[in-house]
Design a protein around this motif. Structure first.
Motif, short mmCIF file in Angstrom:
data_model
loop_
_atom_site.label_atom_id
_atom_site.label_comp_id
_atom_site.label_asym_id
_atom_site.label_seq_id
_atom_site.Cartn_x
_atom_site.Cartn_y
_atom_site.Cartn_z
N GLU A 23 39.07 -34.90 -9.45
CA GLU A 23 38.43 -33.62 -10.35
C GLU A 23 37.84 -32.59 -9.19
O GLU A 23 36.91 -31.62 -9.72
CB GLU A 23 36.45 -34.60 -11.08
CG GLU A 23 37.34 -35.73 -11.91
CD GLU A 23 35.96 -36.15 -12.39
OE1 GLU A 23 34.82 -35.33 -12.14
OE2 GLU A 23 36.03 -37.36 -13.20
N ASP A 24 38.24 -32.62 -7.93
CA ASP A 24 37.53 -31.43 -7.09
C ASP A 24 38.37 -30.86 -6.83
O ASP A 24 38.65 -30.18 -6.64
CB ASP A 24 36.74 -32.47 -5.38
CG ASP A 24 37.33 -33.65 -5.47
OD1 ASP A 24 38.47 -32.92 -6.08
OD2 ASP A 24 36.47 -34.35 -4.27
N ALA A 239 37.96 -11.88 -5.95
CA ALA A 239 38.53 -12.16 -7.57
C ALA A 239 37.80 -13.52 -7.50
O ALA A 239 36.86 -13.34 -8.63
CB ALA A 239 39.79 -11.37 -7.53
N LEU A 240 37.91 -14.18 -6.82
CA LEU A 240 37.54 -15.65 -7.66
C LEU A 240 36.20 -15.64 -7.77
O LEU A 240 35.17 -15.72 -8.84
CB LEU A 240 37.75 -16.69 -6.85
CG LEU A 240 39.26 -16.96 -6.84
CD1 LEU A 240 39.64 -17.86 -6.05
CD2 LEU A 240 39.55 -17.69 -7.94
N LEU A 245 32.40 -18.31 -10.84
CA LEU A 245 32.60 -19.35 -10.98
C LEU A 245 32.11 -21.17 -11.01
O LEU A 245 31.30 -20.84 -9.61
CB LEU A 245 34.01 -20.15 -10.66
CG LEU A 245 35.43 -19.27 -10.73
CD1 LEU A 245 36.48 -19.21 -10.07
CD2 LEU A 245 35.62 -18.68 -12.27
N GLN A 246 31.47 -21.60 -12.35
CA GLN A 246 31.09 -22.96 -11.81
C GLN A 246 31.62 -23.74 -12.66
O GLN A 246 31.58 -23.46 -14.03
CB GLN A 246 29.18 -22.48 -12.40
CG GLN A 246 28.60 -21.37 -11.01
CD GLN A 246 28.76 -21.76 -9.75
OE1 GLN A 246 28.89 -22.63 -9.59
NE2 GLN A 246 28.74 -20.14 -9.67
N ARG A 272 36.98 -24.32 -1.33
CA ARG A 272 35.96 -25.50 -2.06
C ARG A 272 34.39 -24.51 -1.78
O ARG A 272 34.09 -24.80 -3.51
CB ARG A 272 35.73 -26.32 -1.54
CG ARG A 272 37.09 -27.49 -1.31
CD ARG A 272 36.94 -28.04 -0.14
NE ARG A 272 37.46 -29.10 0.68
CZ ARG A 272 38.17 -30.22 -0.24
NH1 ARG A 272 37.42 -31.01 -1.12
NH2 ARG A 272 39.29 -30.64 0.75
N ASN A 273 34.50 -23.98 -1.19
CA ASN A 273 33.27 -22.51 -0.82
C ASN A 273 32.16 -21.60 -1.80
O ASN A 273 31.76 -21.32 -2.02
CB ASN A 273 32.81 -22.92 0.65
CG ASN A 273 32.98 -23.42 1.27
OD1 ASN A 273 31.94 -25.17 0.48
ND2 ASN A 273 32.93 -22.76 2.29
N ILE A 274 33.58 -21.94 -3.08
CA ILE A 274 33.67 -20.03 -4.12
C ILE A 274 32.87 -20.87 -5.66
O ILE A 274 33.72 -21.65 -6.10
CB ILE A 274 34.79 -19.85 -4.06
CG1 ILE A 274 35.67 -18.95 -3.19
CG2 ILE A 274 34.36 -18.61 -5.50
CD1 ILE A 274 36.47 -18.37 -2.67
N GLY A 275 31.76 -21.03 -5.69
CA GLY A 275 31.32 -21.55 -6.67
C GLY A 275 30.66 -23.16 -6.54
O GLY A 275 31.06 -23.70 -5.99
N ASN A 276 30.17 -23.65 -7.42
CA ASN A 276 29.80 -25.14 -7.43
C ASN A 276 30.76 -26.30 -8.94
O ASN A 276 30.77 -25.50 -9.61
CB ASN A 276 28.56 -25.36 -7.70
CG ASN A 276 27.72 -23.99 -6.83
OD1 ASN A 276 27.63 -24.71 -5.70
ND2 ASN A 276 26.52 -23.63 -7.37
N ASN A 277 30.67 -26.79 -8.16
CA ASN A 277 31.69 -28.06 -9.05
C ASN A 277 32.90 -27.79 -9.44
O ASN A 277 33.14 -28.16 -11.33
CB ASN A 277 30.46 -28.79 -9.72
CG ASN A 277 30.67 -30.33 -11.19
OD1 ASN A 277 32.08 -30.48 -10.49
ND2 ASN A 277 30.89 -29.80 -12.14
#
Length: 413
Positions: A23-24, A239-240, A245-246, A272-277
């Motif tokens: 999932e991650d 760009a990401l 992005l969430q 990993r640090n771009i956005g949450n979940n």
């Protein structure tokens, strides 16, 4: 919404192929031709219902993507079967009929249901090669990239759009500052880049250009003057980040391109640090990236008798050295230059049978000894036979070990 698994009946090297995802983070590795990029292509094009893509690919027959849903998403998907609701899984299936028509079974419109978006974003970041210089003369409104599915590629519009976006965010920050509000938009780009770059910092916008400062000299230069590796971080990562992005799915092909090994070790945490979940699925050849993953995050593709499959049982990878990963997970025969390894193996073979060598073989062994001493580090374990006293007990033990391991070409110290 997260991808649980992909099944494809036939596509390029993939036949009757199945792969599960975390999932991650899931990191896909394998030799060339095992279909790492094909997996990312299939996911993206199946999601966007790209009939042209599938029609252009001879031999494609069927793919199935299974998703894991949250409780809120399940409520929105009220037309799903009860058993799928209970398991939090549904299938999006693409079938090619005899009349060359495509039918998407399971969900009539994946992007929206009852005019509600059920997923924030799917992003496919393709492998990049080069970024050209682009000059922006004045701040203009950037294009809207906030569609359901986005490709980040070498397309000039994508790169120009990122610059325009950052410049516009900069001017919005200035407007906030002028009325006493705290600016925040550029700061998220600054935090992301500065967490990765050590020798230079992203400081903002000057003369309609995103600019960096070299810490040692104070020199300021534009994003166009970044190195090839720095541009990969600036444009792909930026760009990401631009997409906010969430709870999204991010597909990244070969994030290690142009990156120094030290940066490859840290690139996974960067994404990993771009956005949450977000769910991140990466295809890579880099042992440095793999060394930063737990074994449950690794998917190793292997080809046996022409059939690609996922290796189920791999050893722990987190914190391993590159040499350990190359020999065990990437299954290299040797981490040395092949020619040097062949000469070392030949020297060992001759040394084991030293007492039975003829004059020509003894000459060859001594020549190999001199050559290996010239090229290899004096502390190299494989030179132990060369440097040990002929009458030592350790020499006898090493020769016995070589004899027992000669089929594996292994010398343990």
């Amino acid at each position: 919404m997260k991808i649980k698994s992909l099944y494809v009946n036939k596509y390029k090297a993939l036949k009757e192929f199945r792969i599960n995802f975390n999932e991650d983070v899931s990191v896909i590795i394998g030799e060339n031709g095992t279909g790492k990029t094909s997996i990312l292509e299939l996911i993206y094009n199946t999601f966007i219902e790209n009939e042209t893509f599938f029609k252009d690919e001879d031999g494609f027959s069927k793919s199935i993507i299974k998703m894991r849903l949250t409780d809120d998403e399940i409520k929105e998907l009220n037309d799903l079967k009860q058993d799928n609701k209970r398991n939090k899984i549904f299938s999006l299936e693409v079938n090619k009929g005899l009349d060359n028509e495509f039918k998407f079974i399971g969900l009539p419109n994946f992007k929206t249901l009852n005019n509600k978006r059920i997923h924030s974003s799917l992003v496919y970041s393709k492998a990049e090669v080069n970024y050209k210089k682009q000059k922006i003369e004045a701040p203009i409104k950037p294009n809207d990239l906030k569609e359901f599915a986005t490709i980040i590629s070498e397309d000039e519009n994508n790169k120009l759009n990122l610059k325009q976006y950052i410049i516009n965010e900069h001017y919005k920050d200035l407007e906030d500052l002028s009325i006493g509000n705290k600016p925040f938009r550029i700061d998220r780009f600054r935090k992301l880049y500065n967490s990765f770059f050590k020798e230079k910092k992203f400081i903002g916008v000057k003369d309609f250009e995103p600019v960096f400062r070299v810490e040692a000299t104070g020199e300021v230069h534009s994003a166009d003057q970044l190195s090839a590796g720095e541009k990969q971080i600036f444009f792909r990562g930026g760009a990401l980040l631009q997409l906010n992005l969430q709870n999204s799915i991010i597909l990244i092909d070969e994030p290690e391109l142009s990156l120094h090994p030290e940066w490859q070790q840290n690139i996974l945490d960067f994404y990993r640090n771009i956005g949450n979940n977000n769910q991140i699925i990466i295809a890579t050849h880099s042992p440095h990236i793999v060394s930063s993953c737990k074994k449950e995050e690794i998917r190793v593709l292997i080809k046996e008798e022409g059939i690609v499959k996922v290796e189920e049982n791999i050893e722990e990878t987190y914190g391993w050295t590159v040499e350990q990963l190359l020999l065990s997970v990437f299954q290299l025969d040797s981490v040395r230059n092949p020619e040097v390894q062949n000469r070392l193996d030949r020297f060992k073979e001759l040394y084991i049978n030293n007492s039975n060598l003829n004059e020509k073989e003894k000459t060859e062994m001594n020549s190999l000894k001199r050559e290996l001493e010239k090229y290899l580090d004096p502390e190299d374990p494989s030179l132990s036979l060369v440097n040990l006293d002929k009458n030592s007990n350790k020499l006898e033990a090493l020769i016995n070990q070589l004899k027992s391991n000669k089929n594996n070409n292994v010398l343990e110290m």
